[in-house]
Design a protein around this motif. Structure first.
Motif, mmCIF file in Angstrom:
data_model
loop_
_atom_site.group_PDB
_atom_site.id
_atom_site.type_symbol
_atom_site.label_atom_id
_atom_site.label_comp_id
_atom_site.label_asym_id
_atom_site.label_seq_id
_atom_site.Cartn_x
_atom_site.Cartn_y
_atom_site.Cartn_z
ATOM 1 N N UNK A 86 25.726 10.348 22.319
ATOM 2 C CA UNK A 86 25.975 11.681 22.883
ATOM 3 C C UNK A 86 27.172 11.719 23.845
ATOM 4 N N UNK A 87 27.269 10.797 24.824
ATOM 5 C CA UNK A 87 28.439 10.867 25.712
ATOM 6 C C UNK A 87 29.746 10.599 24.973
ATOM 7 N N UNK A 88 29.701 9.730 23.991
ATOM 8 C CA UNK A 88 30.903 9.442 23.196
ATOM 9 C C UNK A 88 31.327 10.676 22.397
ATOM 10 N N UNK A 89 30.344 11.393 21.857
ATOM 11 C CA UNK A 89 30.648 12.622 21.125
ATOM 12 C C UNK A 89 31.289 13.656 22.052
ATOM 13 N N UNK A 90 30.763 13.781 23.275
ATOM 14 C CA UNK A 90 31.351 14.704 24.245
ATOM 15 C C UNK A 90 32.795 14.334 24.560
ATOM 16 N N UNK A 91 33.041 13.054 24.803
ATOM 17 C CA UNK A 91 34.403 12.607 25.117
ATOM 18 C C UNK A 91 35.350 12.905 23.961
ATOM 19 N N UNK A 92 34.893 12.688 22.744
ATOM 20 C CA UNK A 92 35.740 12.962 21.573
ATOM 21 C C UNK A 92 36.008 14.458 21.431
ATOM 22 N N UNK A 93 35.007 15.294 21.768
ATOM 23 C CA UNK A 93 35.209 16.745 21.730
ATOM 24 C C UNK A 93 36.352 17.160 22.657
ATOM 25 N N UNK A 94 36.481 16.458 23.786
ATOM 26 C CA UNK A 94 37.511 16.786 24.767
ATOM 27 C C UNK A 94 38.820 16.044 24.510
ATOM 28 N N UNK A 95 38.921 15.396 23.348
ATOM 29 C CA UNK A 95 40.182 14.801 22.940
ATOM 30 C C UNK A 95 40.411 13.354 23.333
ATOM 31 N N UNK A 96 39.367 12.670 23.784
ATOM 32 C CA UNK A 96 39.523 11.273 24.186
ATOM 33 C C UNK A 96 39.273 10.316 23.027
ATOM 34 N N UNK A 97 39.976 9.219 23.051
ATOM 35 C CA UNK A 97 39.717 8.096 22.151
ATOM 36 C C UNK A 97 38.900 7.096 22.970
ATOM 37 N N UNK A 98 37.667 6.850 22.558
ATOM 38 C CA UNK A 98 36.773 5.982 23.308
ATOM 39 C C UNK A 98 37.043 4.525 22.947
#
Length: 178
Positions: A86-98
């Motif tokens: 879930x947190x990784x999905x949120x970060x990707x939604x905001x344009x981040x590469x995890x």
């Protein structure tokens, strides 16, 4: 006794759902259903609540990142409660590469903040966090985010003790990004 007393208080106030940001609180309140037979209150972590809302309104989500690489740190409590993707999905939604740490997800490393260790055994908590920070430096981590306020505060305090600035490792709590 505390669980039962809290349950009575919540029911008196007609509370149907509790949303928490702390992994420890989430873990504790989820356990109430085993202690209080008629618990019946939904317990959600803020990550799930926000993610559900954003999935329904994806057109309103914009990328704010000019530097898209970020390392996500899984706190022990959240990882044990299956808050991994879930947190990784949120970060990707905001344009981040995890970018992943070598020990992550279910196999995350402890940063020394869990279970109040910094209050019950400060020396051990400091040894753990100092080793964690050494690993971050070896891995050349420049931007670190966690969704656990306890881990964030513990890391921030120890970054300051060690003189680590935002220019070396920028520390963020997921709410800073959201």
């Amino acid at each position: 006794k505390t669980a039962k007393d809290n349950s009575i208080e919540f029911k008196d106030k007609k509370i149907k759902k509790i949303i928490v940001s702390c992994g420890l609180c989430y873990n504790m309140l989820k356990g109430y259903k085993e202690l209080v037979p008629d618990w019946g209150i939904e317990v959600k972590h803020i990550i799930s609540e926000i993610l559900d809302t954003l999935r329904e309104n994806r057109e309103k989500v914009r990328s704010f990142s000019s530097n898209p690489e970020i390392v996500y740190y899984d706190s022990c409590y959240l990882a044990r409660n299956e808050f991994i993707e879930q947190p990784r999905e949120l970060l990707k939604m905001f344009g981040y590469k995890v970018i992943e740490l070598p020990y992550n997800k279910e196999d995350t490393l402890c940063c020394g903040s869990c279970g109040g260790l910094m209050h019950t055994n400060k020396e051990l908590a400091e040894k753990i966090v100092f080793n964690f920070i050494k690993m971050l430096k070896r891995k050349n981590v420049k931007r670190l985010v966690t969704s656990d306020p306890r881990a964030y505060n513990h890391l921030k305090e120890n970054f300051e003790k060690l003189g680590i600035t935002d220019k070396e490792i920028e520390l963020l709590e997921l709410s800073d990004i959201i």
